[in-house]
Scaffold this motif. Sequence first.
Motif, mmCIF file in Angstrom:
data_model
loop_
_atom_site.group_PDB
_atom_site.id
_atom_site.type_symbol
_atom_site.label_atom_id
_atom_site.label_comp_id
_atom_site.label_asym_id
_atom_site.label_seq_id
_atom_site.Cartn_x
_atom_site.Cartn_y
_atom_site.Cartn_z
ATOM 1 N N ALA A 1 0.851 -1.193 0.000
ATOM 2 C CA ALA A 1 0.000 0.000 0.000
ATOM 3 C C ALA A 1 0.880 1.232 0.000
ATOM 4 O O ALA A 1 2.118 1.147 0.059
ATOM 5 C CB ALA A 1 -0.933 0.002 1.217
ATOM 6 N N ASP A 2 0.234 2.400 -0.064
ATOM 7 C CA ASP A 2 0.938 3.672 0.058
ATOM 8 C C ASP A 2 1.211 3.934 1.535
ATOM 9 O O ASP A 2 0.294 4.243 2.295
ATOM 10 C CB ASP A 2 0.099 4.820 -0.518
ATOM 11 C CG ASP A 2 -0.117 4.670 -2.009
ATOM 12 O OD1 ASP A 2 0.687 3.985 -2.659
ATOM 13 O OD2 ASP A 2 -1.102 5.229 -2.520
ATOM 14 N N GLY A 3 2.449 3.803 1.965
ATOM 15 C CA GLY A 3 2.797 4.070 3.351
ATOM 16 C C GLY A 3 2.824 2.816 4.203
ATOM 17 O O GLY A 3 2.154 1.816 3.920
ATOM 18 N N LEU A 4 3.610 2.889 5.276
ATOM 19 C CA LEU A 4 3.827 1.731 6.139
ATOM 20 C C LEU A 4 2.566 1.334 6.897
ATOM 21 O O LEU A 4 2.248 0.148 7.011
ATOM 22 C CB LEU A 4 4.957 2.046 7.126
ATOM 23 C CG LEU A 4 5.285 0.974 8.143
ATOM 24 C CD1 LEU A 4 5.774 -0.295 7.469
ATOM 25 C CD2 LEU A 4 6.319 1.483 9.142
ATOM 26 N N PHE A 5 1.823 2.295 7.424
ATOM 27 C CA PHE A 5 0.651 1.990 8.246
ATOM 28 C C PHE A 5 -0.380 1.197 7.453
ATOM 29 O O PHE A 5 -0.867 0.146 7.901
ATOM 30 C CB PHE A 5 0.050 3.291 8.773
ATOM 31 C CG PHE A 5 -1.239 3.113 9.523
ATOM 32 C CD1 PHE A 5 -1.273 2.403 10.706
ATOM 33 C CD2 PHE A 5 -2.420 3.655 9.033
ATOM 34 C CE1 PHE A 5 -2.465 2.230 11.409
ATOM 35 C CE2 PHE A 5 -3.615 3.496 9.727
ATOM 36 C CZ PHE A 5 -3.625 2.783 10.912
ATOM 37 N N ALA A 6 -0.707 1.665 6.256
ATOM 38 C CA ALA A 6 -1.696 0.967 5.433
ATOM 39 C C ALA A 6 -1.178 -0.406 4.998
ATOM 40 O O ALA A 6 -1.947 -1.369 4.930
ATOM 41 C CB ALA A 6 -2.055 1.809 4.210
ATOM 42 N N ALA A 7 0.121 -0.508 4.719
ATOM 43 C CA ALA A 7 0.676 -1.796 4.308
ATOM 44 C C ALA A 7 0.599 -2.810 5.445
ATOM 45 O O ALA A 7 0.358 -4.001 5.202
ATOM 46 C CB ALA A 7 2.123 -1.619 3.854
ATOM 47 N N GLN A 8 0.783 -2.367 6.697
ATOM 48 C CA GLN A 8 0.663 -3.278 7.836
ATOM 49 C C GLN A 8 -0.768 -3.799 7.971
ATOM 50 O O GLN A 8 -0.979 -4.996 8.226
ATOM 51 C CB GLN A 8 1.090 -2.568 9.114
ATOM 52 C CG GLN A 8 2.600 -2.361 9.229
ATOM 53 C CD GLN A 8 2.977 -1.615 10.490
ATOM 54 O OE1 GLN A 8 2.675 -0.432 10.654
ATOM 55 N NE2 GLN A 8 3.631 -2.305 11.401
ATOM 56 N N LEU A 9 -1.747 -2.915 7.819
ATOM 57 C CA LEU A 9 -3.141 -3.362 7.887
ATOM 58 C C LEU A 9 -3.472 -4.300 6.730
ATOM 59 O O LEU A 9 -4.175 -5.297 6.908
ATOM 60 C CB LEU A 9 -4.074 -2.151 7.868
ATOM 61 C CG LEU A 9 -4.046 -1.225 9.088
ATOM 62 C CD1 LEU A 9 -5.061 -0.105 8.927
ATOM 63 C CD2 LEU A 9 -4.328 -2.011 10.370
ATOM 64 N N ALA A 10 -2.948 -3.988 5.546
ATOM 65 C CA ALA A 10 -3.224 -4.833 4.383
ATOM 66 C C ALA A 10 -2.639 -6.228 4.582
ATOM 67 O O ALA A 10 -3.250 -7.227 4.188
ATOM 68 C CB ALA A 10 -2.656 -4.191 3.120
ATOM 69 N N ALA A 11 -1.458 -6.312 5.205
ATOM 70 C CA ALA A 11 -0.823 -7.611 5.410
ATOM 71 C C ALA A 11 -1.651 -8.506 6.313
ATOM 72 O O ALA A 11 -1.592 -9.735 6.207
ATOM 73 C CB ALA A 11 0.571 -7.424 5.989
ATOM 74 N N ARG A 12 -2.433 -7.919 7.207
ATOM 75 C CA ARG A 12 -3.241 -8.706 8.129
ATOM 76 C C ARG A 12 -4.588 -9.124 7.535
ATOM 77 O O ARG A 12 -5.352 -9.826 8.206
ATOM 78 C CB ARG A 12 -3.481 -7.914 9.424
ATOM 79 C CG ARG A 12 -2.210 -7.727 10.242
ATOM 80 C CD ARG A 12 -2.446 -6.836 11.452
ATOM 81 N NE ARG A 12 -1.263 -6.774 12.290
ATOM 82 C CZ ARG A 12 -1.017 -7.577 13.322
ATOM 83 N NH1 ARG A 12 -1.903 -8.496 13.644
ATOM 84 N NH2 ARG A 12 0.076 -7.467 14.041
ATOM 85 N N MET A 13 -4.871 -8.710 6.310
ATOM 86 C CA MET A 13 -6.186 -8.980 5.725
ATOM 87 C C MET A 13 -6.207 -10.216 4.847
ATOM 88 O O MET A 13 -7.283 -10.721 4.524
ATOM 89 C CB MET A 13 -6.659 -7.767 4.925
ATOM 90 C CG MET A 13 -6.895 -6.531 5.769
ATOM 91 S SD MET A 13 -7.718 -5.216 4.856
ATOM 92 C CE MET A 13 -9.300 -5.951 4.506
ATOM 93 N N GLY A 14 -5.060 -10.711 4.423
ATOM 94 C CA GLY A 14 -5.070 -11.876 3.557
ATOM 95 C C GLY A 14 -3.673 -12.227 3.114
ATOM 96 O O GLY A 14 -2.693 -11.565 3.465
ATOM 97 N N MET A 15 -3.564 -13.305 2.352
ATOM 98 C CA MET A 15 -2.256 -13.779 1.919
ATOM 99 C C MET A 15 -1.520 -12.729 1.107
ATOM 100 O O MET A 15 -0.332 -12.507 1.296
ATOM 101 C CB MET A 15 -2.423 -15.064 1.107
ATOM 102 C CG MET A 15 -2.934 -16.240 1.935
ATOM 103 S SD MET A 15 -1.753 -16.726 3.219
ATOM 104 C CE MET A 15 -0.439 -17.410 2.234
#
Length: 477
Positions: free
Chosen positions: A89-103
């Motif tokens: 994702a754009d930015g670390l915070f959003a990428a961390q949330l995205a990583a927890r949503m699926g493979m």
Amino acid sequence: MTSAEGAVQRVLVAWCPAWEQDSELDTWAFEQVVTVLEGFCPRVEVLCPGACAIGARGPAGYFGGEEALARKIIDAVARLGFACQVGVADGLFAAQLAARMGMATIVAPGGTPVFLAPHPVGSLGNPELADLLPRLGIRTLGEFAALSAAEAANRFGSTGALAHRLARGLGPRPLIPRPPSADLSVSVVFDPPAEQDEPVVFAAKALAEQLHAGLAARGLACVRVQVQVICADGQEIARLWRHEGLLSSLAVAERVRWQLAGWRAAQDARGRGVTAPGRLPFADEAIPVGGIALLRLVPDQLVRNTGRQLGLWGETAVDDRVARAALRVQAMLRHDSVVRPLLAGGRSPADQVTLVPFGDAADPLFPLDRPWPGRLLAPAPSTVYPIPRSAKVTDESGAAVTVTGRALISAPPAWLSAHGEARLAIISWAGPWPLTERWWSPATSRRQARFQLVAEDGSARLAVVQDGQWLIEASYD
């Protein structure tokens, strides 16, 4: 992760849930995961044991796109024997949330604000805001982002201003547009080379204090640090570490200890010719040989030091002392040796507090801002037993009290024998309140009837009937 208000870097976060579920996993195993990511990008940023981040733009262009890169990383980590989830994702915070949503969750460039909007405010990792914002009617990041930046800063202070930037899909704070001209790194030479970790960790704390003093003199602060080690044989190893918030001297020393422990464990395993089942061999790994000749700390990510707002009654000073003590214990023991409670949702008292390592941001398994029908009303019990205690509840005749599938009791509770204690008369009781959870999952489903029992000695307990057995889950002290 930003260089300007509108320029947000594409970030890939690889998250291994195993480290969050099993705190006993060793640092050697995590070092193997980091090594795998270094095969895709030489600059890997360690967020915490179990999570790493890399800049996605360059590697994605080389490996055929972000989704292809994510799949390759997932497959490579799977060969180590661990499940891995990747978010981009754009930015670390959003990428961390995205990583927890699926493979493999890929948020399109520019789509981060829309992606973040439905997430609860508890995702910000700030317990105070997670409690305050829902009471003000602000339950999601989208609702919080709808506020103006000035309103967020005026109402919630500097902490709210940073959280507001995250909710809008921006970096946590603006970065310095260009690196300072002076070399702000600090180093120490060990002569003779240090064979044990303790002298290196002790020196790391002194180096970190020197590093922070140099940054403070220039009005800067460091939120990411590179630990460089040069071994006696000339081999050089480096690792990036990130901490949620400004890195203290003890936090830097703590991370040096973690890294040395991982390197040493891998070196010992290589010396014994050990390759763990399902893990990659050590042939391409950089492992210290002999003693450590030099330790260098390099401030890899700098921000403007905006200071901290003091509380009206001096609360910040107390918090700083607690933080220093907690980080020192973590440095001496291990990262998860000091935990903090994070308020959560759920219907059972045991679900309503999640323990996370001090200094880490985490999302509770049960979000706090959900309705949770069937949740017990206040007051909450003061003591929750990690393992419910067995009990026996009988009626006046001594027969066991039972509960039918329609939540009807066989007789009023009269006597309580809890966990081998002496039998007590029940002078007051309330219930039963039936609870059925996760009926669709045989492995985690639960069906209970809950009671509040007050005994003749004045003690009050939360009791449940589950699978025909009476259990004491908590007590009201």
